[in-house]
Design a protein around this motif. Structure first.
Motif, PDB file in Angstrom:
ATOM      1  N   SER A 193       4.441  -0.878 -12.690  1.00 51.09           N
ATOM      2  CA  SER A 193       5.273  -2.000 -12.255  1.00 51.09           C
ATOM      3  C   SER A 193       6.746  -1.598 -12.192  1.00 51.09           C
ATOM      4  CB  SER A 193       5.081  -3.172 -13.202  1.00 51.09           C
ATOM      5  OG  SER A 193       6.056  -4.148 -12.987  1.00 51.09           O
ATOM      6  N   LYS A 194       7.200  -0.858 -13.187  1.00 52.61           N
ATOM      7  CA  LYS A 194       8.595  -0.403 -13.198  1.00 52.61           C
ATOM      8  C   LYS A 194       8.851   0.595 -12.069  1.00 52.61           C
ATOM      9  CE  LYS A 194       9.994  -2.842 -16.633  1.00 52.61           C
ATOM     10  NZ  LYS A 194      10.871  -3.971 -16.392  1.00 52.61           N
ATOM     11  N   TYR A 195       7.849   1.406 -11.750  1.00 54.12           N
ATOM     12  CA  TYR A 195       8.008   2.335 -10.630  1.00 54.12           C
ATOM     13  C   TYR A 195       8.023   1.600  -9.294  1.00 54.12           C
ATOM     14  CZ  TYR A 195       8.764   7.051 -12.210  1.00 54.12           C
ATOM     15  OH  TYR A 195       9.364   8.179 -12.698  1.00 54.12           O
ATOM     16  N   TYR A 196       7.254   0.528  -9.178  1.00 56.97           N
ATOM     17  CA  TYR A 196       7.330  -0.303  -7.967  1.00 56.97           C
ATOM     18  C   TYR A 196       8.764  -0.797  -7.786  1.00 56.97           C
ATOM     19  CZ  TYR A 196       2.341  -0.921  -6.797  1.00 56.97           C
ATOM     20  OH  TYR A 196       1.045  -0.749  -6.382  1.00 56.97           O
ATOM     21  N   ILE A 247       3.415   5.859  -2.916  1.00 61.16           N
ATOM     22  CA  ILE A 247       4.626   6.552  -3.351  1.00 61.16           C
ATOM     23  C   ILE A 247       4.724   6.547  -4.876  1.00 61.16           C
ATOM     24  CG2 ILE A 247       7.164   6.488  -3.350  1.00 61.16           C
ATOM     25  CD1 ILE A 247       6.940   5.472  -0.406  1.00 61.16           C
ATOM     26  N   SER A 248       4.475   5.398  -5.506  1.00 63.96           N
ATOM     27  CA  SER A 248       4.586   5.346  -6.964  1.00 63.96           C
ATOM     28  C   SER A 248       3.552   6.257  -7.623  1.00 63.96           C
ATOM     29  CB  SER A 248       4.469   3.915  -7.491  1.00 63.96           C
ATOM     30  OG  SER A 248       3.153   3.443  -7.406  1.00 63.96           O
ATOM     31  N   THR A 249       2.341   6.291  -7.088  1.00 64.11           N
ATOM     32  CA  THR A 249       1.304   7.167  -7.633  1.00 64.11           C
ATOM     33  C   THR A 249       1.743   8.627  -7.554  1.00 64.11           C
ATOM     34  OG1 THR A 249      -0.442   5.605  -7.043  1.00 64.11           O
ATOM     35  CG2 THR A 249      -1.111   7.894  -7.375  1.00 64.11           C
ATOM     36  N   GLN A 250       2.302   9.019  -6.439  1.00 57.73           N
ATOM     37  CA  GLN A 250       2.736  10.408  -6.270  1.00 57.73           C
ATOM     38  C   GLN A 250       3.937  10.729  -7.162  1.00 57.73           C
ATOM     39  OE1 GLN A 250       0.862  12.636  -4.788  1.00 57.73           O
ATOM     40  NE2 GLN A 250      -0.520  10.951  -4.322  1.00 57.73           N
ATOM     41  N   LEU A 251       4.882   9.817  -7.272  1.00 53.68           N
ATOM     42  CA  LEU A 251       6.032  10.054  -8.144  1.00 53.68           C
ATOM     43  C   LEU A 251       5.585  10.221  -9.596  1.00 53.68           C
ATOM     44  CD1 LEU A 251       8.737   7.574  -6.769  1.00 53.68           C
ATOM     45  CD2 LEU A 251       8.504  10.024  -6.291  1.00 53.68           C
ATOM     46  N   LEU A 252       4.641   9.394 -10.017  1.00 56.21           N
ATOM     47  CA  LEU A 252       4.139   9.486 -11.390  1.00 56.21           C
ATOM     48  C   LEU A 252       3.378  10.792 -11.643  1.00 56.21           C
ATOM     49  CD1 LEU A 252       3.096   5.770 -11.913  1.00 56.21           C
ATOM     50  CD2 LEU A 252       4.864   7.019 -13.190  1.00 56.21           C
ATOM     51  N   LYS A 253       2.922  11.431 -10.583  1.00 55.11           N
ATOM     52  CA  LYS A 253       2.252  12.733 -10.703  1.00 55.11           C
ATOM     53  C   LYS A 253       3.252  13.891 -10.656  1.00 55.11           C
ATOM     54  CE  LYS A 253      -2.145  11.454  -8.555  1.00 55.11           C
ATOM     55  NZ  LYS A 253      -3.014  11.684  -7.374  1.00 55.11           N
ATOM     56  N   GLN A 310       8.787   9.254   6.665  1.00 52.82           N
ATOM     57  CA  GLN A 310       9.231   9.564   8.020  1.00 52.82           C
ATOM     58  C   GLN A 310       9.324   8.269   8.805  1.00 52.82           C
ATOM     59  OE1 GLN A 310       6.844  12.567   9.883  1.00 52.82           O
ATOM     60  NE2 GLN A 310       8.089  12.599  11.741  1.00 52.82           N
ATOM     61  N   LEU A 311      10.541   7.883   9.134  1.00 49.96           N
ATOM     62  CA  LEU A 311      10.800   6.576   9.731  1.00 49.96           C
ATOM     63  C   LEU A 311      10.148   6.392  11.102  1.00 49.96           C
ATOM     64  CD1 LEU A 311      14.551   6.316   8.741  1.00 49.96           C
ATOM     65  CD2 LEU A 311      12.645   5.120   7.679  1.00 49.96           C
ATOM     66  N   ASP A 312      10.265   7.390  11.985  1.00 52.36           N
ATOM     67  CA  ASP A 312       9.752   7.205  13.346  1.00 52.36           C
ATOM     68  C   ASP A 312       8.220   7.149  13.400  1.00 52.36           C
ATOM     69  OD1 ASP A 312       9.356   9.905  12.816  1.00 52.36           O
ATOM     70  OD2 ASP A 312      10.121  10.598  14.752  1.00 52.36           O
ATOM     71  N   LYS A 313       7.546   7.830  12.484  1.00 50.90           N
ATOM     72  CA  LYS A 313       6.075   7.827  12.489  1.00 50.90           C
ATOM     73  C   LYS A 313       5.479   6.977  11.376  1.00 50.90           C
ATOM     74  CE  LYS A 313       5.687  12.276  14.747  1.00 50.90           C
ATOM     75  NZ  LYS A 313       5.204  13.648  14.669  1.00 50.90           N
ATOM     76  N   LYS A 314       6.357   6.402  10.540  1.00 50.25           N
ATOM     77  CA  LYS A 314       5.921   5.579   9.411  1.00 50.25           C
ATOM     78  C   LYS A 314       4.863   6.318   8.582  1.00 50.25           C
ATOM     79  CE  LYS A 314       6.936   1.142  11.582  1.00 50.25           C
ATOM     80  NZ  LYS A 314       8.271   1.102  11.111  1.00 50.25           N
ATOM     81  N   LYS A 315       5.205   7.565   8.243  1.00 45.55           N
ATOM     82  CA  LYS A 315       4.279   8.430   7.523  1.00 45.55           C
ATOM     83  C   LYS A 315       4.928   8.900   6.219  1.00 45.55           C
ATOM     84  CE  LYS A 315       1.437  12.501   8.053  1.00 45.55           C
ATOM     85  NZ  LYS A 315       1.045  13.639   8.862  1.00 45.55           N
ATOM     86  N   ILE A 316       4.121   8.978   5.165  1.00 42.26           N
ATOM     87  CA  ILE A 316       4.606   9.427   3.864  1.00 42.26           C
ATOM     88  C   ILE A 316       4.176  10.875   3.647  1.00 42.26           C
ATOM     89  CG2 ILE A 316       4.480   9.080   1.362  1.00 42.26           C
ATOM     90  CD1 ILE A 316       3.817   6.086   2.047  1.00 42.26           C
ATOM     91  N   HIS A 317       5.154  11.710   3.344  1.00 41.84           N
ATOM     92  CA  HIS A 317       4.905  13.106   3.000  1.00 41.84           C
ATOM     93  C   HIS A 317       5.246  13.271   1.522  1.00 41.84           C
ATOM     94  CE1 HIS A 317       4.789  14.118   7.288  1.00 41.84           C
ATOM     95  NE2 HIS A 317       5.874  13.365   7.424  1.00 41.84           N
ATOM     96  N   TYR A 318       4.486  14.073   0.815  1.00 45.23           N
ATOM     97  CA  TYR A 318       4.820  14.347  -0.576  1.00 45.23           C
ATOM     98  C   TYR A 318       4.478  15.782  -0.925  1.00 45.23           C
ATOM     99  CZ  TYR A 318      -0.107  12.976  -0.960  1.00 45.23           C
ATOM    100  OH  TYR A 318      -1.460  12.859  -0.780  1.00 45.23           O
ATOM    101  N   MET A 319       5.213  16.285  -1.897  1.00 42.51           N
ATOM    102  CA  MET A 319       5.018  17.660  -2.368  1.00 42.51           C
ATOM    103  C   MET A 319       5.567  17.738  -3.792  1.00 42.51           C
ATOM    104  SD  MET A 319       7.997  19.440  -0.069  1.00 42.51           S
ATOM    105  CE  MET A 319       7.472  18.549   1.384  1.00 42.51           C
ATOM    106  N   PRO A 320       5.200  18.799  -4.501  1.00 38.26           N
ATOM    107  CA  PRO A 320       5.721  18.924  -5.861  1.00 38.26           C
ATOM    108  C   PRO A 320       7.248  18.959  -5.864  1.00 38.26           C
ATOM    109  CG  PRO A 320       3.899  20.426  -5.528  1.00 38.26           C
ATOM    110  CD  PRO A 320       4.243  19.849  -4.178  1.00 38.26           C
ATOM    111  N   LYS A 351       0.836  -1.210   0.000  1.00 40.23           N
ATOM    112  CA  LYS A 351       0.000   0.000   0.000  1.00 40.23           C
ATOM    113  C   LYS A 351       0.871   1.261   0.000  1.00 40.23           C
ATOM    114  CE  LYS A 351      -3.860   2.090   2.520  1.00 40.23           C
ATOM    115  NZ  LYS A 351      -4.735   1.999   3.671  1.00 40.23           N
ATOM    116  N   GLU A 352       1.945   1.247   0.787  1.00 41.96           N
ATOM    117  CA  GLU A 352       2.864   2.393   0.832  1.00 41.96           C
ATOM    118  C   GLU A 352       3.601   2.559  -0.492  1.00 41.96           C
ATOM    119  OE1 GLU A 352       4.017   2.570   5.570  1.00 41.96           O
ATOM    120  OE2 GLU A 352       4.929   1.012   4.317  1.00 41.96           O
ATOM    121  N   ILE A 353       4.033   1.445  -1.060  1.00 41.84           N
ATOM    122  CA  ILE A 353       4.706   1.494  -2.364  1.00 41.84           C
ATOM    123  C   ILE A 353       3.756   2.050  -3.415  1.00 41.84           C
ATOM    124  CG2 ILE A 353       5.687   0.089  -4.232  1.00 41.84           C
ATOM    125  CD1 ILE A 353       6.857  -1.730  -2.019  1.00 41.84           C
TER     126      ILE A 353
END
Length: 145
Positions: free
Chosen positions: A127-130, A12-18, A25-35, A7-9
């Motif tokens: 798949s390649k982004y995964y 991340i792949s969806t956001q990278l493709l955008k 964030q390792l300690d909170k296991k949270k994904i942050h994204y921005m342009p 689910k995390e992958i």
């Protein structure tokens, strides 16, 4: 050691493709994204995004960064798709021709989206982004050791 769920992958792949850049964030296991500032140079960061960047600057070892593929990798991925999936010779030739043009990604996308291979291309690219994200995880874990 960094480990991501499917689910995390996927997120991340969806956001990278955008065109985003992602930070895990390792300690909170949270994904942050921005342009990605390379793609959105006129974009003004929100206060929350600035806070995230400040936190990363203060504690860089607590974040894993995920970036888009380099243009050469994107180009190779498109070439691999043509070689492995496109059966019609005329379309394959048109796609290869598109890759030689200055805006290769745009030309390729224009041709592929009007073909019967549009969905196959989306799945192939995802798949390649995964795989690309998993490589970045491996690289992060290697540098941590």
């Amino acid at each position: 050691m960094l480990s991501l769920s499917e689910k995390e992958i996927d997120l991340i792949s969806t956001q990278l493709l955008k065109g985003m850049i992602c930070f895990y964030q390792l300690d909170k296991k949270k994904i942050h994204y921005m342009p990605d500032d390379e793609d959105y140079y006129n974009y003004d960061l929100t206060e929350a995004e600035e806070d995230i960047l400040d936190a990363i600057e203060e504690e860089p070892d607590n974040y894993a960064e995920f970036t888009q593929m380099e243009p050469a990798q994107e180009h190779q991925m498109m070439q691999d798709f043509i070689d492995q999936r496109v059966k019609e010779r005329s379309l394959a030739e048109d796609l290869v021709g598109a890759l030689t043009k200055p805006k290769a990604n745009t030309a390729f996308k224009f041709l592929i989206e009007d073909s019967k291979y549009a969905q196959d291309w989306k799945e192939f690219r995802k798949s390649k982004y995964y795989d690309w994200i998993k490589e970045q995880v491996d690289s992060f874990n290697y540098t941590e050791d």
